[in-house]
Every structure is written in structure tokens, then in C-alpha cells.
Design a protein around this motif. Structure first.
Motif, PDB file in Angstrom:
ATOM      1  N   LEU A  70       0.851  -1.180   0.000  1.00  0.00           N
ATOM      2  CA  LEU A  70       0.000   0.000   0.000  1.00  0.00           C
ATOM      3  C   LEU A  70       0.891   1.235   0.000  1.00  0.00           C
ATOM      4  N   LYS A  71       0.607   2.168  -0.917  1.00  0.00           N
ATOM      5  CA  LYS A  71       1.495   3.324  -1.076  1.00  0.00           C
ATOM      6  C   LYS A  71       1.635   4.114   0.225  1.00  0.00           C
ATOM      7  N   ASP A  72       0.557   4.185   1.000  1.00  0.00           N
ATOM      8  CA  ASP A  72       0.620   4.909   2.280  1.00  0.00           C
ATOM      9  C   ASP A  72       1.648   4.290   3.220  1.00  0.00           C
ATOM     10  N   ASP A  73       1.865   2.977   3.085  1.00  0.00           N
ATOM     11  CA  ASP A  73       2.833   2.286   3.945  1.00  0.00           C
ATOM     12  C   ASP A  73       4.271   2.562   3.523  1.00  0.00           C
ATOM     13  N   LEU A  74       4.442   3.111   2.299  1.00  0.00           N
ATOM     14  CA  LEU A  74       5.779   3.389   1.793  1.00  0.00           C
ATOM     15  C   LEU A  74       6.244   4.802   2.090  1.00  0.00           C
ATOM     16  N   ASP A  75       5.377   5.595   2.711  1.00  0.00           N
ATOM     17  CA  ASP A  75       5.757   6.971   3.010  1.00  0.00           C
ATOM     18  C   ASP A  75       6.999   6.976   3.883  1.00  0.00           C
ATOM     19  N   GLY A  76       7.919   7.805   3.567  1.00  0.00           N
ATOM     20  CA  GLY A  76       9.152   7.912   4.335  1.00  0.00           C
ATOM     21  C   GLY A  76      10.113   8.835   3.617  1.00  0.00           C
ATOM     22  N   LYS A  77      11.231   9.058   4.239  1.00  0.00           N
ATOM     23  CA  LYS A  77      12.225   9.959   3.673  1.00  0.00           C
ATOM     24  C   LYS A  77      13.196   9.174   2.804  1.00  0.00           C
ATOM     25  N   GLU A  78      13.512   9.714   1.611  1.00  0.00           N
ATOM     26  CA  GLU A  78      14.461   9.063   0.723  1.00  0.00           C
ATOM     27  C   GLU A  78      15.855   9.626   0.965  1.00  0.00           C
ATOM     28  N   VAL A 106      12.500   1.287   5.077  1.00  0.00           N
ATOM     29  CA  VAL A 106      11.271   0.867   4.387  1.00  0.00           C
ATOM     30  C   VAL A 106      11.601   0.107   3.106  1.00  0.00           C
ATOM     31  N   SER A 107      12.519   0.659   2.309  1.00  0.00           N
ATOM     32  CA  SER A 107      12.885   0.005   1.058  1.00  0.00           C
ATOM     33  C   SER A 107      14.272   0.449   0.632  1.00  0.00           C
ATOM     34  N   THR A 108      14.901  -0.344  -0.253  1.00  0.00           N
ATOM     35  CA  THR A 108      16.230  -0.016  -0.765  1.00  0.00           C
ATOM     36  C   THR A 108      16.283  -0.260  -2.264  1.00  0.00           C
ATOM     37  N   SER A 109      17.156   0.481  -2.943  1.00  0.00           N
ATOM     38  CA  SER A 109      17.366   0.277  -4.375  1.00  0.00           C
ATOM     39  C   SER A 109      18.811   0.620  -4.695  1.00  0.00           C
ATOM     40  N   LEU A 110      19.620  -0.415  -5.017  1.00  0.00           N
ATOM     41  CA  LEU A 110      21.028  -0.187  -5.325  1.00  0.00           C
ATOM     42  C   LEU A 110      21.239  -0.365  -6.819  1.00  0.00           C
ATOM     43  N   ASN A 111      21.625   0.727  -7.491  1.00  0.00           N
ATOM     44  CA  ASN A 111      21.896   0.702  -8.927  1.00  0.00           C
ATOM     45  C   ASN A 111      23.397   0.514  -9.109  1.00  0.00           C
ATOM     46  N   PHE A 112      23.814  -0.740  -9.327  1.00  0.00           N
ATOM     47  CA  PHE A 112      25.233  -1.051  -9.413  1.00  0.00           C
ATOM     48  C   PHE A 112      25.908  -0.334 -10.577  1.00  0.00           C
ATOM     49  N   ALA A 113      25.182  -0.173 -11.671  1.00  0.00           N
ATOM     50  CA  ALA A 113      25.789   0.400 -12.869  1.00  0.00           C
ATOM     51  C   ALA A 113      26.279   1.826 -12.648  1.00  0.00           C
ATOM     52  N   ILE A 114      25.604   2.601 -11.774  1.00  0.00           N
ATOM     53  CA  ILE A 114      26.029   3.981 -11.531  1.00  0.00           C
ATOM     54  C   ILE A 114      26.384   4.220 -10.069  1.00  0.00           C
ATOM     55  N   SER A 115      26.541   3.136  -9.293  1.00  0.00           N
ATOM     56  CA  SER A 115      26.946   3.215  -7.873  1.00  0.00           C
ATOM     57  C   SER A 115      26.009   4.080  -7.045  1.00  0.00           C
ATOM     58  N   LYS A 116      24.729   4.079  -7.379  1.00  0.00           N
ATOM     59  CA  LYS A 116      23.749   4.896  -6.671  1.00  0.00           C
ATOM     60  C   LYS A 116      22.906   3.988  -5.771  1.00  0.00           C
ATOM     61  N   PHE A 117      22.801   4.367  -4.494  1.00  0.00           N
ATOM     62  CA  PHE A 117      22.097   3.545  -3.513  1.00  0.00           C
ATOM     63  C   PHE A 117      21.036   4.408  -2.832  1.00  0.00           C
ATOM     64  N   GLU A 118      19.756   4.093  -3.082  1.00  0.00           N
ATOM     65  CA  GLU A 118      18.655   4.852  -2.508  1.00  0.00           C
ATOM     66  C   GLU A 118      18.017   4.040  -1.382  1.00  0.00           C
ATOM     67  N   VAL A 119      17.841   4.701  -0.234  1.00  0.00           N
ATOM     68  CA  VAL A 119      17.245   4.052   0.937  1.00  0.00           C
ATOM     69  C   VAL A 119      16.083   4.909   1.418  1.00  0.00           C
ATOM     70  N   LYS A 120      14.918   4.299   1.560  1.00  0.00           N
ATOM     71  CA  LYS A 120      13.753   5.013   2.094  1.00  0.00           C
ATOM     72  C   LYS A 120      13.609   4.627   3.563  1.00  0.00           C
ATOM     73  N   ILE A 121      13.539   5.646   4.434  1.00  0.00           N
ATOM     74  CA  ILE A 121      13.523   5.390   5.877  1.00  0.00           C
ATOM     75  C   ILE A 121      12.289   5.993   6.528  1.00  0.00           C
ATOM     76  N   ASP A 122      11.945   5.457   7.689  1.00  0.00           N
ATOM     77  CA  ASP A 122      10.817   5.948   8.474  1.00  0.00           C
ATOM     78  C   ASP A 122      11.240   5.915   9.945  1.00  0.00           C
ATOM     79  N   ASN A 123      11.150   7.066  10.611  1.00  0.00           N
ATOM     80  CA  ASN A 123      11.539   7.166  12.029  1.00  0.00           C
ATOM     81  C   ASN A 123      12.982   6.729  12.256  1.00  0.00           C
ATOM     82  N   LEU A 124      13.867   7.143  11.371  1.00  0.00           N
ATOM     83  CA  LEU A 124      15.279   6.802  11.510  1.00  0.00           C
ATOM     84  C   LEU A 124      16.106   8.041  11.205  1.00  0.00           C
ATOM     85  N   ASP A 125      17.062   8.336  12.080  1.00  0.00           N
ATOM     86  CA  ASP A 125      17.925   9.496  11.921  1.00  0.00           C
ATOM     87  C   ASP A 125      18.875   9.280  10.738  1.00  0.00           C
ATOM     88  N   VAL A 126      19.031  10.315   9.893  1.00  0.00           N
ATOM     89  CA  VAL A 126      19.865  10.187   8.696  1.00  0.00           C
ATOM     90  C   VAL A 126      21.316   9.891   9.066  1.00  0.00           C
TER      91      VAL A 126
END
Length: 774
Positions: A70-78, A106-126
């Protein structure tokens, strides 16, 4: 309730999911957007949690391996990281899995080809996240630098000692190790020969041994560090001291050059997408200030000088120039622009000075959306990529088991020399690492995505690139795809009791609330202000026409069927073109003929598809038979259907899908009115035009300059990509299996097995980059 679907690669399954969800009594309607992997459920139940679980179960059972959230469950900071120096694809997978398990992620996405790692967090200090991510990365890959790219006050600056670069440090170690290896060879046979060999071994291989031990503690056993450690230790045990050192030395040399090759490949791909503007010249009073494009607001005035990139989308309010659009459209010919014209970010101003009023924020601009689309495209993996990932997971443990059996069975049961068979087993271990496949396959697909973007063809994922390589059925919408879609009133016919001017006035008024291009052309032909106050009881019937009361007169305007459905007697016009019939107070009053030009590029495209061996080309249109006949004849299309509503187009595509076999069905439309068919096709292609939001959202592939012949380039790139992927898979497996067979029957030196690992990976990466060549 909006659900985000991950892992959905089957359009047929998407339709089944939609039907099953729609059949639930708590759901009034359900809409699956296969193109962007979302499912909207319009519900009549207050028990959302129970319904959510039910819908998720339907999704996951209909296509195993698919997940729904559910999209509402994915809300968080990228939070975005750059993992600088990450050249191990297997380690990248481990990093992503370990970070995904952290509390608050909440979720992760690691793009190996461009060394880009996106992490979506909720209630977690950056900062806390950064520290945990850095620890995970350092445990797996100590030399990788973790850089936090937040662009805000959360940014963390980590001080690094850059005096010793990884590459220089490794080269020094290898040089010293070669020296001790030479000393060992000089004193070979002496009682102290082990000492120089052991020193060389530890100097060049200590980091590999350290990582192997660290990974075993974490439960990550079967990786290349473990394999190299065990294999070299076995060589030391049987007295093959030079072999042990050579295994570590050659592996490090191969890894070094492989890392350089991967970095070079990334830069080559990144250069294709070098359209991000570095700054914007904002006008404040009489002053010009250079600022970040992110700091510019809608309504601000910017100045673009000759030679500069246009940083944001806007309208030219002063000046004229020629602009280079190649980076976005793939077109080499410059485009002339002047005051009043729209201008798109990413274009390069060639010779004039332009003053532009900004119409979109940078994050909503064409260049930002395109960069995001292309850079994240590798997250949608091709089936071949998924199969290789799955294969790699089982391949290494299987080879380890074979190696163990090779060491034990011949010596225990058949009287073989244990040391000889242990050395053979060690060679098996060295060659068993699947790096060549794990790195080169996604790298090849990403290169294909980059090569496509260079030509103005935006492909949303490797899965669509792979499907495009199997294109066997091409289905085209007519209006705005094969024709220009620039409608113009060609003829006005009025019955004897009414004037042409009155027909045009009333039709323009009744059509004025519609955004359809035909309606717009009629309003433009009228050319006067529309008095909206006299329009009452407006109603639009999708795909048929409109009706309203205009100044007390009931006016009905639309296609022939719509007029007849209202029990009005009318004869069909035989005039070519799109006909809009108008009735006033229940009586037929006349019609307006709308003409549309065929694109100059369309005939070239149809001929080009035939040269590619694709002869199943179909045109679908809502226009009349006489218009469809004329267009099909001019373009050389023999298969076409006419007078189709949007749902009828879906039905026709369904029929074609049933008979297409193992080929892909590609639908090409304008990206706005054809969304249902774009979603249903294996590959939906939108003739989007630069910066068209609707097209980018609706389709799997977007052709940025509206030329159908660009699809020929797209298919060629897709086929070349697939061919190189197959070459890399065959070459890698053939070399590895060949070395294993030779090792079993002959005394093969262990350095050959090292070539079978890192050498093959290096060659596979170089081969992958051939996609970028014209």
C-alpha cells in the motif's frame, strides 16, 4: 487504495489481478497501470486492513515473486548514497540485503551500474543510517567510500585520508609481492623457501583473507574472497607455494583492471546523460546572479547565454536563438526559437541571448524527469538479469560441492594422490566465481539504456529493452503517431436552412469544453471569444461526441453513430478526413471536415520495419474507413482497423497477443488517449515529444521527437544489447566449464583458472561497452 507492485513483468497477469480485485464485493472498481506498476482500488469498505491483506494475497498468488505494498505504507524519507569504488556486483547485492534488514528502513534500491544507492527510511535518523550503512559497506568492501548525497542540512562530510588511494596502494603491494615471489623462485628447494613465498602471499592477499573471515562471521560464505582463500591455502598445503602466490597476485591484478574497466564504463554511460545543468543565471532587478537550478522558483526570470545549457523549463520572453536539442531528442539539426516559444531544460543555447520565464521547478523539469527515468531504469531488470542472479546464487555452492567431491572421491575410493586432486579442487574453486555474468549482464543492459537515450529514445527498464529485442508485432495508433495530429478545418458543409458561419459558431461553442485536438481545431477556426455563459447542460460521451444547450438551442456534435443514436436522420459524408456532424434542435444541420497530415517520417518507418524482418504491422484508428483507407494506402500498411473506441483498441490488441507466439507486441501511440492499450501491450511506446508528462507516465518507451522511425533505432539497439548479453553468458560459461573439464583430466596451472574468473569478467565488461558504439 493505491498499491505499488514490484516484480510484475507479465501483462496478462496484470489483467488477471485487476479482474480478481474488481470482483471483490468491497471494491467498486479496480485499475491496474501495468506501465508504472500501480494498482488503484476504489473501495466501499471501512475495514481497510483486511481488504489490504486480501488484495496483497491476490497479487502475490496470481504471479509468484510479485509483491504489493500500500502506497501509504511506503511513506518515508528518501536518502541517497554514492558507493564510490564499488566494483563487486555480488557485494552490491549483499549490501542491499543487509541494509534492507535495518530497523526503520522501508525500502532499498542499489543501482550497481552507476553506484547509486537509494534508501527510504521511516523514524530513523539520517546520520544514524549513514553510520550503519558505512559499517555494512566497510565490512564487505573496506575500500569503498560511502558518500551521502542529500543536498540538505543533513549532509555529512566525512574526512578521508586520501594520500593513499586504493589503486596506488594495491599497485605498491603487488610490486613488493612480485619481488618476494622472485626471491622465492631463486631459492626454490631451499629449506627456507616458504618464508619469501609466505611474505609475498600475505602482502598481496591479506585483505582478501580478512574479508573472507569477516564474511564467514556474517554467514556470507560462498563469495570470491572465500573461494580464493581456500584455493590458495590448498596450494600452500600441497607445497605449490608459487601457485598460491600467483592465485592471489593474478586475482588482485584482474580485480584492479576490472574495477578500472567498470568505472570507465560507468563514465561512458554517464557522459551520454550529461544533460544536468550546473547553474542558472537568475535575474534580480538589473543584476544577474548564478545560482543552483534547485533554488529557482516558478515565475522567476533567468538568462541563458550563448553556449550554456537551458537549466529549467519555461517560456522565452525576450531574445531569439538556435538551440541544440541532441542531448534530449537525438537530433543533430538545431531548432530555432524566439519570444513566446516554450523552451525545455537540457537544450544548449547556440548563439543568442535568451530571457526565460520559468514555468516548472527543477525537480519537475524535463531534464530532471529524464535523468531520473534513465538512471533508475536498471531497477526494472530484464528476465535474463533475474535468471543470472538466481543462477549465481546456486552456481557457486554447487561448484564448491563438486570441488570437495573431486578432492575426496578419487583419492579415497580410487587410490589417487590426495595432493594432486586437492590442487584440482582448488582450481575448480578459483574458476567458480560468477563475477563475469553478475557484472557484465546488467552492465550491458544499462549500456543499452544509455545508447537509447543518446538517440532520444527513453526506455524505462532492461525488461522493456529485452522485450523490444523480440518485437514481432507492431501496432500503431494513427492520429498523432503516423499523422502529425495538427488538425485543421478543411471544409464546412451547411444544410440549406443554416449558414456555414452559424454551423461553425454553434459547433465551436459546444466543443469548447473538450480538450480533444479535433475540438481545439474547431475552436481555433472559429477564432472568436467563446461566450461560456450561453452554454448550458453540457455533456460529453467519451469516444462519440458532445451535446449542450447553446443560447436555447439544443446542439449535438460528434461522429455519425452519436448523431444516429440521438434518432437524427443523416447521410454519411464520403469526404476523406475526420467528419464532425452537428445537429440543432433534433435536425441535422451540417458537418465540418477536419484534415490531418501524414508525417514525412512515417513511410520511412514502415519500410524500415520490413527491413528488420517485422512484417506484422497493424494500424488502429477511431477514424472512418475512408480516412483509414487513404492513410494505409499511402504508407503501405495492409492490416488496419477503423472506427474503434479506446476499449475496442484494447480488444484488438488482445486478439493480436493471442496469436503473437513468443514474439513481443509493441503498441505505439500518443501517450495520452491510448493509455489503456499502452498498458496492455508487451511494450508501450509513446510519441511523447520533449517533456510530455503524460507520455512519460503512460509508456514503457518514450520517443522524444515524435518520429516513428526512431523505433527502428530502438529495436536495433535492443537486439544488439540482447546479442551481447548472450555472447557474454555463452563465453563466460564456456570458458569456465572448459577449464573445469581440462583441470579434471590434465594438470592445469591455477593461474589459468584465475583468467577464467577475473580475465573473463574483464573481457565481458569490454564486450558490454560495444553497445555504446554506433
Amino acid at each position: 487504495m493505491e498499491f505499488v507492485i514490484e516484480g510484475l513483468h507479465c501483462a496478462g497477469c496484470a489483467g488477471k489481478i485487476e479482474n480478481k480485485v474488481r470482483a471483490l464485493k468491497e471494491v467498486d472498481n479496480a485499475e491496474m497501470n501495468f506501465a508504472i506498476s500501480t494498482l488503484n482500488a476504489y473501495i466501499n469498505s471501512s475495514d481497510k486492513d483486511a481488504l489490504k491483506r486480501q488484495i496483497i494475497k491476490i497479487v502475490e498468488e496470481t504471479e509468484p515473486g510479485t509483491t504489493a505494498t500500500l502506497k501509504d505504507d511506503l511513506d518515508g524519507k528518501e536518502v541517497e548514497f554514492e558507493l564510490k569504488g564499488l566494483n563487486c556486483a555480488a557485494c552490491a547485492g549483499k549490501i542491499e540485503r543487509n541494509v534492507k534488514e535495518l530497523p526503520g528502513v522501508v525500502s532499498t534500491s542499489l543501482n550497481f551500474a552507476i553506484s547509486k544507492f537509494e534508501v527510504k527510511i521511516d523514524n530513523l535518523d539520517v546520520k544514524g543510517l549513514y553510520e550503519q550503512v558505512e559499517k555494512i559497506v566497510k565490512d564487505l568492501e573496506p575500500d569503498v567510500e560511502v558518500i551521502l548525497n542529500t543536498g540538505s542540512e543533513d549532509e555529512i562530510h566525512v574526512k578521508k585520508d586520501n594520500n593513499k588511494k586504493k589503486g596506488n596502494s594495491l599497485l605498491m603491494r603487488m610490486g613488493v609481492a612480485i619481488g618476494f615471489l622472485g626471491i622465492g623462485m631463486v631459492f626454490r628447494g631451499e629449506s627456507f623457501e616458504l618464508i619469501p613465498f609466505l611474505i609475498a602471499y600475505l602482502i598481496v592477499g591479506y585483505d582478501i583473507i580478512k574479508r573472507s573471515i569477516s564474511n564467514i562471521k556474517r554467514g556470507e560464505v560462498f563469495d570470491e574472497n572465500f573461494l580464493m582463500t581456500i584455493a590458495s591455502a590448498a596450494a600452500l598445503y600441497v607445497g605449490e607455494h608459487p601457485e598460491a602466490v600467483l592465485v592471489m597476485l593474478l586475482y588482485q591484478i584482474g580485480e584492479y583492471f576490472q574495477g578500472r574497466a567498470v568505472e570507465s564504463s560507468r563514465k561512458s554511460i554517464a557522459n551520454l546523460m550529461d544533460i544536468r545543468p550546473d547553474y542558472a543565471n537568475i535575474k534580480i532587478g538589473n543584476d544577474i546572479k548564478k545560482v543552483s537550478p534547485n533554488d529557482v522558483k516558478v515565475g522567476d526570470i533567468i538568462v541563458v547565454k550563448a553556449g550554456e545549457k537551458v537549466p529549467l523549463d519555461g517560456i522565452i520572453i525576450e531574445g531569439s536563438s538556435s538551440v541544440d536539442t541532441k542531448a534530449l531528442t537525438g537530433e543533430s539539426a538545431p531548432m530555432d526559437v524566439a519570444g513566446g516559444d516554450e523552451i525545455t531544460s537540457g537544450f544548449i543555447n547556440i548563439d543568442g541571448l535568451l530571457t526565460v520565464e520559468v514555468k516548472k521547478r527543477f525537480k519537475d523539469s524535463a531534464v530532471s524527469r529524464i535523468l531520473d527515468l534513465v538512471q533508475n531504469a536498471s531497477a526494472k531488470k530484464a528476465k535474463t538479469e533475474l535468471r543470472i542472479t538466481k543462477f549465481a546464487r546456486y552456481y557457486t555452492p554447487v561448484v564448491v560441492i563438486i570441488a570437495a567431491l573431486t578432492a575426496i572421491i578419487p583419492s579415497v575410493f580410487f587410490g589417487g594422490n590426495f595432493n594432486d586432486w586437492l590442487l584440482k579442487a582448488a582450481t575448480f574453486l578459483v574458476v567458480s566465481c560468477p563475477c563475469a555474468l553478475v557484472i557484465s549482464v546488467p552492465m550491458t543492459y544499462f549500456a543499452g539504456l544509455g545508447a537509447s537515450s543518446k538517440r532520444g529514445i527513453l526506455v524505462k527498464g532492461g525488461n522493456y529493452l529485452e522485450a523490444l529485442s523480440k518485437a514481432g508485432v507492431l501496432v500503431f495508433d494513427k492520429t498523432g503517431t503516423l499523422t502529425k495530429g495538427n488538425f485543421k478545418v478543411d471544409k464546412i458543409h451547411a444544410e440549406k436552412d443554416i449558414s456555414k458561419d452559424e454551423i461553425l459558431r454553434l459547433t465551436a461553442h459546444v466543443e469548447s469544453f473538450s480538450n480533444h485536438p479535433i475540438a481545439v481545431s474547431i475552436v481555433n477556426e472559429y477564432g472568436k471569444d467563446i461566450d461560456k455563459s450561453i452554454i448550458k447542460e453540457y455533456k460529453e460521451v467519451k469516444g462519440k461526441g458532445v451535446q449542450a444547450t447553446i443560447g436555447g438551442k439544443k446542439v449535438i456534435s460528434g461522429n455519425l453513430k452519436f448523431i444516429k443514436d440521438n434518432n437524427i436522420q443523416v447521410e454519411e459524408s464520403k469526404t476523406p478526413g475526420t467528419i464532425v456532424y452537428t445537429a440543432i434542435d433534433g435536425q441535422f444541420a451540417g458537418f465540418i471536415t477536419i484534415s490531418d497530415e501524414i508525417k514525412e517520417d512515417s513511410k520511412k518507418a514502415i519500410q524500415g520495419f520490413s527491413e528488420l524482418g517485422i512484417n506484422n504491422v497493424v494500424m488502429l484508428t477511431g477514424d472512418r474507413k475512408i480516412t483509414a483507407d487513404a492513410v494505409a494506402q499511402k504508407l503501405g500498411i495492409t492490416k488496419y482497423k477503423y472506427e474503434l473506441l479506446p476499449n475496442h483498441k484494447v480488444d484488438e490488441v488482445e486478439k493480436l497477443i493471442e496469436s503473437k507466439g513468443d514474439k513481443s507486441l509493441v503498441f505505439v501511440g500518443d501517450g495520452i488517449n491510448d493509455a489503456p492499450v499502452l498498458a496492455r501491450a508487451d511494450v508501450g511506446v509513446a510519441m511523447g515529444g520533449v517533456g510530455s508528462d503524460a507520455a512519460i507516465e503512460a509508456a514503457d518507451v518514450v520517443i522524444m521527437n515524435d518520429e516513428p522511425s526512431k523505433l527502428i533505432d530502438g529495436i536495433k539497439i535492443a537486439r544488439k544489447t540482447k546479442k551481447i548479453v548472450n555472447q557474454n553468458i555463452f563465453f563466460s560459461l564456456a570458458v569456465k566449464i572448459g577449464i573445469m573439464v581440462l583441470t579434471f583430466f590434465l594438470a592445469v596451472p591455477m593461474w589459468l583458472a584465475v583468467f577464467g574468473d577475473v580475465g573473463v569478467a574483464l573481457l565481458a565488461v569490454f564486450n558490454a561497452m560495444r553497445v555504446l558504439r554506433d
